[in-house]
Design a protein around this motif. Structure first.
Motif, PDB file in Angstrom:
ATOM      1  N   THR A  29       0.810  -1.210   0.000  1.00  0.00           N
ATOM      2  CA  THR A  29       0.000   0.000   0.000  1.00  0.00           C
ATOM      3  C   THR A  29       0.845   1.262   0.000  1.00  0.00           C
ATOM      4  O   THR A  29       0.546   2.219  -0.715  1.00  0.00           O
ATOM      5  CB  THR A  29      -0.956   0.000   1.214  1.00  0.00           C
ATOM      6  OG1 THR A  29      -1.824  -1.124   1.097  1.00  0.00           O
ATOM      7  CG2 THR A  29      -1.783   1.270   1.275  1.00  0.00           C
ATOM      8  N   ARG A  55     -13.727   3.811   1.614  1.00  0.00           N
ATOM      9  CA  ARG A  55     -13.071   2.504   1.720  1.00  0.00           C
ATOM     10  C   ARG A  55     -13.493   1.768   2.974  1.00  0.00           C
ATOM     11  O   ARG A  55     -13.470   2.308   4.067  1.00  0.00           O
ATOM     12  CB  ARG A  55     -11.551   2.738   1.739  1.00  0.00           C
ATOM     13  CG  ARG A  55     -10.727   1.525   1.963  1.00  0.00           C
ATOM     14  CD  ARG A  55      -9.241   1.928   1.928  1.00  0.00           C
ATOM     15  NE  ARG A  55      -8.443   0.856   2.451  1.00  0.00           N
ATOM     16  CZ  ARG A  55      -7.854   0.867   3.641  1.00  0.00           C
ATOM     17  NH1 ARG A  55      -7.957   1.909   4.419  1.00  0.00           N
ATOM     18  NH2 ARG A  55      -7.147  -0.149   4.036  1.00  0.00           N
ATOM     19  N   GLU A  56     -13.866   0.520   2.782  1.00  0.00           N
ATOM     20  CA  GLU A  56     -14.103  -0.338   3.940  1.00  0.00           C
ATOM     21  C   GLU A  56     -12.751  -0.720   4.521  1.00  0.00           C
ATOM     22  O   GLU A  56     -11.775  -0.851   3.795  1.00  0.00           O
ATOM     23  CB  GLU A  56     -14.861  -1.595   3.519  1.00  0.00           C
ATOM     24  CG  GLU A  56     -16.292  -1.328   3.097  1.00  0.00           C
ATOM     25  CD  GLU A  56     -16.992  -2.612   2.692  1.00  0.00           C
ATOM     26  OE1 GLU A  56     -16.668  -3.678   3.255  1.00  0.00           O
ATOM     27  OE2 GLU A  56     -17.850  -2.530   1.815  1.00  0.00           O
ATOM     28  N   GLN A  57     -12.708  -0.904   5.814  1.00  0.00           N
ATOM     29  CA  GLN A  57     -11.439  -1.138   6.511  1.00  0.00           C
ATOM     30  C   GLN A  57     -10.632  -2.290   5.927  1.00  0.00           C
ATOM     31  O   GLN A  57      -9.432  -2.210   5.827  1.00  0.00           O
ATOM     32  CB  GLN A  57     -11.728  -1.404   7.994  1.00  0.00           C
ATOM     33  CG  GLN A  57     -10.530  -1.255   8.880  1.00  0.00           C
ATOM     34  CD  GLN A  57      -9.994   0.180   8.923  1.00  0.00           C
ATOM     35  OE1 GLN A  57     -10.616   1.128   8.474  1.00  0.00           O
ATOM     36  NE2 GLN A  57      -8.818   0.324   9.479  1.00  0.00           N
ATOM     37  N   ARG A  58     -11.269  -3.372   5.525  1.00  0.00           N
ATOM     38  CA  ARG A  58     -10.543  -4.555   5.072  1.00  0.00           C
ATOM     39  C   ARG A  58     -10.226  -4.553   3.584  1.00  0.00           C
ATOM     40  O   ARG A  58      -9.551  -5.445   3.103  1.00  0.00           O
ATOM     41  CB  ARG A  58     -11.329  -5.806   5.411  1.00  0.00           C
ATOM     42  CG  ARG A  58     -11.443  -5.991   6.894  1.00  0.00           C
ATOM     43  CD  ARG A  58     -12.196  -7.227   7.220  1.00  0.00           C
ATOM     44  NE  ARG A  58     -12.362  -7.292   8.660  1.00  0.00           N
ATOM     45  CZ  ARG A  58     -12.360  -8.383   9.352  1.00  0.00           C
ATOM     46  NH1 ARG A  58     -12.226  -9.533   8.746  1.00  0.00           N
ATOM     47  NH2 ARG A  58     -12.506  -8.349  10.647  1.00  0.00           N
ATOM     48  N   VAL A  59     -10.726  -3.584   2.863  1.00  0.00           N
ATOM     49  CA  VAL A  59     -10.470  -3.523   1.425  1.00  0.00           C
ATOM     50  C   VAL A  59      -9.066  -2.971   1.185  1.00  0.00           C
ATOM     51  O   VAL A  59      -8.705  -1.915   1.689  1.00  0.00           O
ATOM     52  CB  VAL A  59     -11.526  -2.649   0.697  1.00  0.00           C
ATOM     53  CG1 VAL A  59     -11.171  -2.468  -0.770  1.00  0.00           C
ATOM     54  CG2 VAL A  59     -12.906  -3.246   0.852  1.00  0.00           C
ATOM     55  N   LYS A  60      -8.283  -3.702   0.423  1.00  0.00           N
ATOM     56  CA  LYS A  60      -6.919  -3.275   0.097  1.00  0.00           C
ATOM     57  C   LYS A  60      -6.958  -2.103  -0.868  1.00  0.00           C
ATOM     58  O   LYS A  60      -7.849  -1.989  -1.704  1.00  0.00           O
ATOM     59  CB  LYS A  60      -6.132  -4.434  -0.529  1.00  0.00           C
ATOM     60  CG  LYS A  60      -6.012  -5.645   0.352  1.00  0.00           C
ATOM     61  CD  LYS A  60      -5.053  -5.399   1.454  1.00  0.00           C
ATOM     62  CE  LYS A  60      -4.861  -6.656   2.292  1.00  0.00           C
ATOM     63  NZ  LYS A  60      -4.202  -6.395   3.524  1.00  0.00           N
TER      64      LYS A  60
END
Length: 171
Positions: A29, A55-60
Motif C-alpha cells: 500500500t 473505503r471499507e477497513q478490510r479492502v486493500k
C-alpha cells in the motif's frame, strides 16, 4: 558543475523504487500511494482522501483503486494493470521504461523546476537498474527482493551512498 549527494535520497529515485516495489508486490500500500502521488500519476491528496473515505477497513488499496470511478484513478489503474500483466519475464528496466512511456514521467520532470537535475537523477537510476538487473535473472519480484531491497538495506546500515551525476549549472 553541480553534483553530490546520495542518488537514492532523491525524489526521482524514491519514485522509481515505489514503482518497483508496487510491481513486485501490488499489496504494498505504501508503494502504491507513493506511486499515485508521484509524477507518474500526480493523483491529488484530495482524490486519495475521497477514495479513503469510501473505503471499507478490510479492502486493500489496490482493489479500491481498481474499482474506483474517479477518472484519475481509472487511468492509473489501467496503466498499472498493463504493467502488472507484462511483469512475467520482463526485465525491470523494460517495465520502468514502459511506465515512463505510458505516464509521461520523464516529460513531467522536464517541465518541473530544476528539470536538468531531476532528469539526470532519473537517468542515473535507470542506468543503475540496467547494471543491477544483469546480476539477477528473472522478473521484477526477484529484482526487488534479491537485489534492490537487500542492497538498499545494506547501504543504509553501512551509511554508503551512491553519488548523483554531475551536470553543468544553468546560467
Amino acid at each position: 558543475i553541480i553534483g553530490g549527494g546520495d542518488l537514492f535520497q532523491t525524489r526521482d529515485a524514491m519514485d522509481l523504487i515505489a514503482l518497483i516495489r508496487f510491481l513486485a508486490n501490488p499489496a504494498d500500500t505504501l508503494a502504491l500511494i507513493a506511486l499515485l502521488r508521484s509524477p507518474f500519476f500526480a493523483v491529488s491528496d484530495r482524490t486519495l482522501q475521497l477514495a479513503a473515505e469510501g473505503r471499507e477497513q478490510r479492502v486493500k488499496w489496490w482493489r479500491l483503486i481498481q474499482a474506483s470511478d474517479c477518472p484519475e484513478l481509472v487511468e492509473a489503474a489501467a496503466i498499472l494493470r498493463t504493467l502488472l500483466d507484462q511483469r512475467p519475464g520482463a526485465p525491470p528496466e523494460s517495465l520502468i521504461r514502459r511506465a515512463d512511456r505510458l505516464t509521461g514521467y520523464s516529460a513531467v520532470l522536464a517541465g518541473l523546476p530544476n528539470a536538468p537535475r531531476r532528469l539526470a537523477d532519473w537517468n542515473a537510476m535507470l542506468e543503475w537498474v540496467r547494471e543491477e538487473q544483469r546480476s539477477v535473472a528473472g522478473d521484477i519480484f526477484k529484482f526487488w527482493r534479491w537485489q534492490l531491497w537487500r542492497r538498499l538495506k545494506r547501504r543504509q546500515e553501512r551509511g554508503v551512498t551512491i553519488s548523483r551525476p554531475t551536470i553543468e549549472a544553468q546560467a
